[in-house]
Design a protein around this motif. Structure first.
Motif, PDB file in Angstrom:
ATOM      1  N   ARG A  83       1.002  -1.270   0.054  1.00  0.00           N
ATOM      2  CA  ARG A  83      -0.075  -0.085   0.000  1.00  0.00           C
ATOM      3  C   ARG A  83       0.956   1.364  -0.032  1.00  0.00           C
ATOM      4  O   ARG A  83       1.659   1.465   0.838  1.00  0.00           O
ATOM      5  CB  ARG A  83      -0.969  -0.173   1.238  1.00  0.00           C
ATOM      6  N   TYR A  84       0.559   2.195  -0.902  1.00  0.00           N
ATOM      7  CA  TYR A  84       1.393   3.359  -0.940  1.00  0.00           C
ATOM      8  C   TYR A  84       0.345   4.555  -0.718  1.00  0.00           C
ATOM      9  O   TYR A  84      -0.587   4.531  -1.444  1.00  0.00           O
ATOM     10  CB  TYR A  84       2.058   3.379  -2.670  1.00  0.00           C
ATOM     11  N   PHE A  85       0.661   5.530   0.115  1.00  0.00           N
ATOM     12  CA  PHE A  85      -0.341   6.353   0.569  1.00  0.00           C
ATOM     13  C   PHE A  85       0.444   7.506  -0.271  1.00  0.00           C
ATOM     14  O   PHE A  85       1.447   8.121   0.373  1.00  0.00           O
ATOM     15  CB  PHE A  85      -0.338   6.529   2.047  1.00  0.00           C
ATOM     16  N   ALA A  86      -0.192   8.265  -1.087  1.00  0.00           N
ATOM     17  CA  ALA A  86       0.192   9.219  -2.028  1.00  0.00           C
ATOM     18  C   ALA A  86       0.270  10.402  -1.394  1.00  0.00           C
ATOM     19  O   ALA A  86       1.289  11.241  -1.506  1.00  0.00           O
ATOM     20  CB  ALA A  86      -0.629   9.506  -2.994  1.00  0.00           C
ATOM     21  N   ARG A  87      -0.407  10.979  -0.494  1.00  0.00           N
ATOM     22  CA  ARG A  87      -0.262  12.127   0.561  1.00  0.00           C
ATOM     23  C   ARG A  87       0.365  11.805   2.059  1.00  0.00           C
ATOM     24  O   ARG A  87       0.271  12.958   2.751  1.00  0.00           O
ATOM     25  CB  ARG A  87      -1.796  12.699   0.639  1.00  0.00           C
ATOM     26  N   ASN A  88       1.028  10.896   2.151  1.00  0.00           N
ATOM     27  CA  ASN A  88       1.886  10.562   2.963  1.00  0.00           C
ATOM     28  C   ASN A  88       1.145  10.662   4.536  1.00  0.00           C
ATOM     29  O   ASN A  88       1.748  11.299   5.431  1.00  0.00           O
ATOM     30  CB  ASN A  88       3.121  11.452   3.335  1.00  0.00           C
ATOM     31  N   SER A  89      -0.085  10.131   4.584  1.00  0.00           N
ATOM     32  CA  SER A  89      -0.911  10.253   5.843  1.00  0.00           C
ATOM     33  C   SER A  89      -0.211   9.185   6.781  1.00  0.00           C
ATOM     34  O   SER A  89      -0.430   9.399   7.800  1.00  0.00           O
ATOM     35  CB  SER A  89      -2.309   9.799   5.535  1.00  0.00           C
ATOM     36  N   ARG A  90       0.326   8.221   5.943  1.00  0.00           N
ATOM     37  CA  ARG A  90       1.374   7.163   7.224  1.00  0.00           C
ATOM     38  C   ARG A  90       2.293   6.516   6.033  1.00  0.00           C
ATOM     39  O   ARG A  90       2.301   6.668   4.616  1.00  0.00           O
ATOM     40  CB  ARG A  90       0.210   6.037   7.341  1.00  0.00           C
ATOM     41  N   ALA A  91       3.237   5.770   6.489  1.00  0.00           N
ATOM     42  CA  ALA A  91       4.262   5.238   5.994  1.00  0.00           C
ATOM     43  C   ALA A  91       3.624   4.052   4.861  1.00  0.00           C
ATOM     44  O   ALA A  91       2.516   3.446   5.151  1.00  0.00           O
ATOM     45  CB  ALA A  91       5.409   4.570   6.580  1.00  0.00           C
ATOM     46  N   ASP A  92       4.389   3.779   3.716  1.00  0.00           N
ATOM     47  CA  ASP A  92       4.143   2.619   2.910  1.00  0.00           C
ATOM     48  C   ASP A  92       3.968   1.358   3.973  1.00  0.00           C
ATOM     49  O   ASP A  92       4.812   1.327   4.744  1.00  0.00           O
ATOM     50  CB  ASP A  92       5.287   2.546   1.860  1.00  0.00           C
ATOM     51  N   GLN A  93       3.138   0.649   3.256  1.00  0.00           N
ATOM     52  CA  GLN A  93       2.995  -0.695   4.372  1.00  0.00           C
ATOM     53  C   GLN A  93       2.699  -1.933   3.372  1.00  0.00           C
ATOM     54  O   GLN A  93       2.279  -2.076   2.132  1.00  0.00           O
ATOM     55  CB  GLN A  93       1.503  -0.346   4.955  1.00  0.00           C
ATOM     56  N   PHE A  94       3.449  -3.012   3.994  1.00  0.00           N
ATOM     57  CA  PHE A  94       3.292  -4.225   3.374  1.00  0.00           C
ATOM     58  C   PHE A  94       2.618  -5.161   4.290  1.00  0.00           C
ATOM     59  O   PHE A  94       2.727  -5.237   5.488  1.00  0.00           O
ATOM     60  CB  PHE A  94       4.853  -4.876   3.318  1.00  0.00           C
TER      61      PHE A  94
END
Length: 413
Positions: A83-94
């Motif tokens: 999961r890539y969060f484009a607006r950086n609300s949280r770090a990328d997640q595996f």
């Protein structure tokens, strides 16, 4: 991440079975798949005061394996969700997920061994499953494993006796959760009285240990089941459950499981009532009383269904016993606009009592989606859903509203 010795145990137990399956299995099947999607969410963290808008790109590869034959069957799958969060609300997640279900039967159908292990994301509150409506809210990662050897005794008079042992190990990560281990010995007797009519009885003794407390449980029941066609049956089981917390209180309760289903041709109806002990991340023991009714119909170009239920959740904690009540109504349907184009609709609402935590009493969920088949191995899907948590059914004031739009491409072999 907390280590799990059961992972090694399952691997060691499964390897010789897989070797047996490799020699005897009549069928092997590998099924790779890939889902690539984009989500728009206008309230990612489901906040009533400070909603956060986010665009989430998701890549979900998965590999499934099935083997069957020679008294052996196994289903394994592994995948991850990037999961890539484009607006950086949280770090990328595996987010990893894995599942194993395997069974082995020795020649003569006497000795059996069942293995299972699942690693997945689950809802922190068993009364409301939010994993389908949110990527991040009120969830935890659960690993649940089972090792169960058992014996099947063929007795005179069309009777069968199954005696066995079950070992369960449940652990949680990335959130609150009560780890548990369970040792369970059981015996199940059944006899076919006439065609379709079966009498059964069972007894089990379980020892459940957690970081909070240790519980001993005895369960016994007797029941009847009658099947008169493929989708028409009636059954009823009734028994008693005795529980004892080490150094603490005792709890004795009746339990039951009864239901009836009838295929009327134009409509299939199922109704039932049951008591079961649900795996709960928050406690060692949660008693769930559930009464339900489902109606379903198959049309020439689609399906429709209705579901209504009332549930009561007794959460037996260390300090207090919490009780939640839940009423649920749900409608769903699918219509094939064309052979390659389908429309899905779903509406549900539930009311949860205020007796536990800060849960909103009302929860509404409505969604619509389309699936377009691009070819034999590709489907393009789009879905919109509206989620609302409210203090009052007719007002959104002080509540939570979420709009989600998901577009994804699903590829499979």
């Amino acid at each position: 991440m907390k280590p799990s010795p059961l992972t090694t145990l399952l691997a060691a137990a499964a390897l010789p079975l897989f070797a047996q399956g490799a020699a005897c299995a009549a069928e092997f099947r590998f099924t790779p798949s890939l889902v690539v999607g984009e989500e728009y969410n206008d309230n990612l963290f489901q906040s009533s005061t400070r909603p956060v808008t986010e665009y989430v790109t998701r890549v979900q590869p998965n590999l499934a394996f099935n083997a069957k034959g020679g008294g052996f069957n196994a289903d394994l799958s592994y995948g991850f969700d990037y999961r890539y969060f484009a607006r950086n609300s949280r770090a990328d997640q595996f987010d990893h997920r894995a599942a194993l279900v395997a069974g082995f039967g020795a020649p003569g159908d006497f000795l059996h061994l069942d293995l299972s292990d699942t690693y997945s994301r689950v809802s922190a509150n068993v009364a409301r499953d939010v994993t389908a409506e949110s990527l991040v809210v009120n969830q935890t990662l659960q690993n649940s494993a089972l090792v169960s050897p058992y014996l099947t005794w063929r007795l005179p008079g069309a009777s069968t006796l199954t005696t066995g042992y079950r070992y369960r190990d449940v652990r949680y990560w990335s959130g609150s959760g009560v780890d548990k281990t369970e040792h369970d010995g059981y015996a199940l007797w059944s006899r076919e009285l006439t065609a379709g009519l079966v009498l059964s009885a069972s007894y089990s003794h379980a020892r459940i240990a957690s970081e909070l407390e240790t519980l001993t449980r005895h369960k016994a029941y007797a029941g009847l089941r009658y099947d008169w066609s493929a989708a028409s049956f009636v059954y009823g089981n009734a028994g008693y459950d005795w529980q004892r917390i080490d150094g603490g209180r005792n709890r004795n309760d009746p339990f039951w499981d009864a239901g009836v289903s009838r295929d009327f041709g134009f409509l299939t109806a199922t109704a039932g009532t049951r008591v079961q002990y649900t795996e709960d991340p928050q406690t060692i023991s949660t008693r769930n009383v559930n009464h339900y009714l489902t109606l379903s119909r198959v049309f020439s170009r689609g399906t429709a269904g209705f579901n209504a239920s009332y549930g009561k959740y007794d959460k037996d904690g260390v300090a207090v016993r919490d009780v939640q009540h839940k009423v649920l109504l749900a409608l769903n349907g699918r219509y094939e606009l064309r052979p390659d184009l389908g429309l899905n609709l779903a509406v549900s609402g539930d009311r949860l009592s205020r007796s536990v935590g800060n849960d909103f009493p009302y929860h509404l969920n409505a969604g619509a989606g389309v699936d377009y088949t691009l070819g034999s191995h590709a489907v393009l899907g789009a879905n919109y859903s509206y989620i609302s948590y409210r203090n009052d059914l007719g007002s959104t004031r002080g509540g939570i509203d979420v709009n989600r739009v998901i577009v994804e491409l699903r590829l499979s072999r």
